[in-house]
Scaffold this motif. Structure first.
Motif, PDB file in Angstrom:
ATOM      1  N   GLU A 112       1.029 -11.573   4.122  1.00 47.90           N
ATOM      2  CA  GLU A 112       1.080 -10.652   4.509  1.00 47.90           C
ATOM      3  C   GLU A 112       0.089  -9.688   5.784  1.00 47.90           C
ATOM      4  OE1 GLU A 112       4.440  -7.731   5.991  1.00 47.90           O
ATOM      5  OE2 GLU A 112       4.332  -9.138   5.033  1.00 47.90           O
ATOM      6  N   GLN A 148      -1.760 -11.425   7.974  1.00 53.52           N
ATOM      7  CA  GLN A 148      -1.479 -12.000   9.103  1.00 53.52           C
ATOM      8  C   GLN A 148      -0.112 -12.345   9.580  1.00 53.52           C
ATOM      9  OE1 GLN A 148      -3.783 -13.908  10.120  1.00 53.52           O
ATOM     10  NE2 GLN A 148      -3.379 -14.568  11.539  1.00 53.52           N
ATOM     11  N   ARG A 149       1.220 -12.168   9.132  1.00 56.42           N
ATOM     12  CA  ARG A 149       2.150 -12.203   9.436  1.00 56.42           C
ATOM     13  C   ARG A 149       2.532 -10.851  10.508  1.00 56.42           C
ATOM     14  NH1 ARG A 149       6.526  -9.030   9.214  1.00 56.42           N
ATOM     15  NH2 ARG A 149       5.970  -7.674   7.841  1.00 56.42           N
ATOM     16  N   TRP A 150       2.474  -9.529   9.338  1.00 53.03           N
ATOM     17  CA  TRP A 150       2.224  -8.606  10.575  1.00 53.03           C
ATOM     18  C   TRP A 150       1.179  -8.208  11.884  1.00 53.03           C
ATOM     19  CZ3 TRP A 150       4.606  -5.069  12.129  1.00 53.03           C
ATOM     20  CH2 TRP A 150       3.720  -3.888  12.620  1.00 53.03           C
ATOM     21  N   ASP A 165       0.415 -11.073  13.123  1.00 53.55           N
ATOM     22  CA  ASP A 165       1.061 -11.143  14.336  1.00 53.55           C
ATOM     23  C   ASP A 165       2.065 -10.521  15.002  1.00 53.55           C
ATOM     24  OD1 ASP A 165      -1.158 -13.860  14.651  1.00 53.55           O
ATOM     25  OD2 ASP A 165       0.764 -14.907  13.078  1.00 53.55           O
ATOM     26  N   GLU A 166       2.933 -10.112  14.022  1.00 54.18           N
ATOM     27  CA  GLU A 166       3.849  -9.791  14.638  1.00 54.18           C
ATOM     28  C   GLU A 166       3.722  -8.467  16.219  1.00 54.18           C
ATOM     29  OE1 GLU A 166       8.275  -8.093  13.205  1.00 54.18           O
ATOM     30  OE2 GLU A 166       6.539  -8.751  11.769  1.00 54.18           O
ATOM     31  N   HIS A 225       5.309  -3.363   6.413  1.00 50.61           N
ATOM     32  CA  HIS A 225       4.063  -3.978   6.115  1.00 50.61           C
ATOM     33  C   HIS A 225       3.981  -2.759   4.847  1.00 50.61           C
ATOM     34  CE1 HIS A 225       0.714  -5.819   6.308  1.00 50.61           C
ATOM     35  NE2 HIS A 225       0.233  -4.354   6.822  1.00 50.61           N
TER      36      HIS A 225
END
Length: 180
Positions: free
Chosen positions: A48, A50-52, A54-55, A91
């Protein structure tokens, strides 16, 4: 016929052993999943984060960074900033939920360990009460505001606590009757 009967008997025994091994394997897998729940929560947090990251980087690239912006460009930047704020809230909620799940898992693990290590009836009843409360907390977390699920969780806790108290009172009554 004797050979056929012996063969069928051996086949039944073999099938039974296979079933027993499958049940044992399923139990081991279930135990492994419980043991790895903490690792799973940590992995989910990392994914989560890493996803945040990147986003957020992608959204910030979309922001227009010029000295003079037109009204449309200002509106676009405002929309992107609002999107960033909304997604950051989502997030943070996911991270909070994962942290809560980790804490609830620790409570349940402690209660189960206490229950397994209980030497006296009082310790066992206390451990069962802690476990019931930890399960109640987990059910409330899973309910996510659903009134029917919250009511069911409250009912389950009440039933478990009544069962524990009833067992405790029955044991105490049996002891007092024996003493009397």
């Amino acid at each position: 016929e004797d050979a056929s009967a012996a063969f069928l008997e051996k086949q039944v025994k073999a099938e039974q052993q296979v079933k027993e091994l499958l049940l044992k394997a399923e139990k081991e897998l279930a135990d492994a999943k419980i043991a790895n729940l903490k690792d799973g929560i940590n992995k989910e947090k990392a994914i989560e984060e890493q996803r945040w990251k990147d986003e957020l980087a992608g959204l910030k690239k979309q922001l227009l960074d010029k000295k003079t912006l037109s009204a449309d460009e200002i509106a676009l930047n405002d929309d992107i900033n609002k999107t960033i704020e909304e997604k950051e809230k989502a997030h943070n909620k996911v991270i909070t939920d994962l942290n809560t799940a980790g804490e609830l898992q620790k409570q349940m693990d402690k209660a189960l360990i206490d229950q397994a290590n209980a030497k006296t009836d009082e310790e066992r009843w206390t451990a069962e009460t802690e476990l019931a409360k930890a399960q109640h907390d987990q059910e409330l977390e899973d309910a996510q505001g659903n009134a029917a699920k919250i009511a069911q969780a409250e009912r389950n806790l009440s039933d478990k606590l009544v069962k524990i108290k009833t067992e405790e009172l029955d044991k105490r009554k049996a002891i007092s009757d024996a003493v009397f």
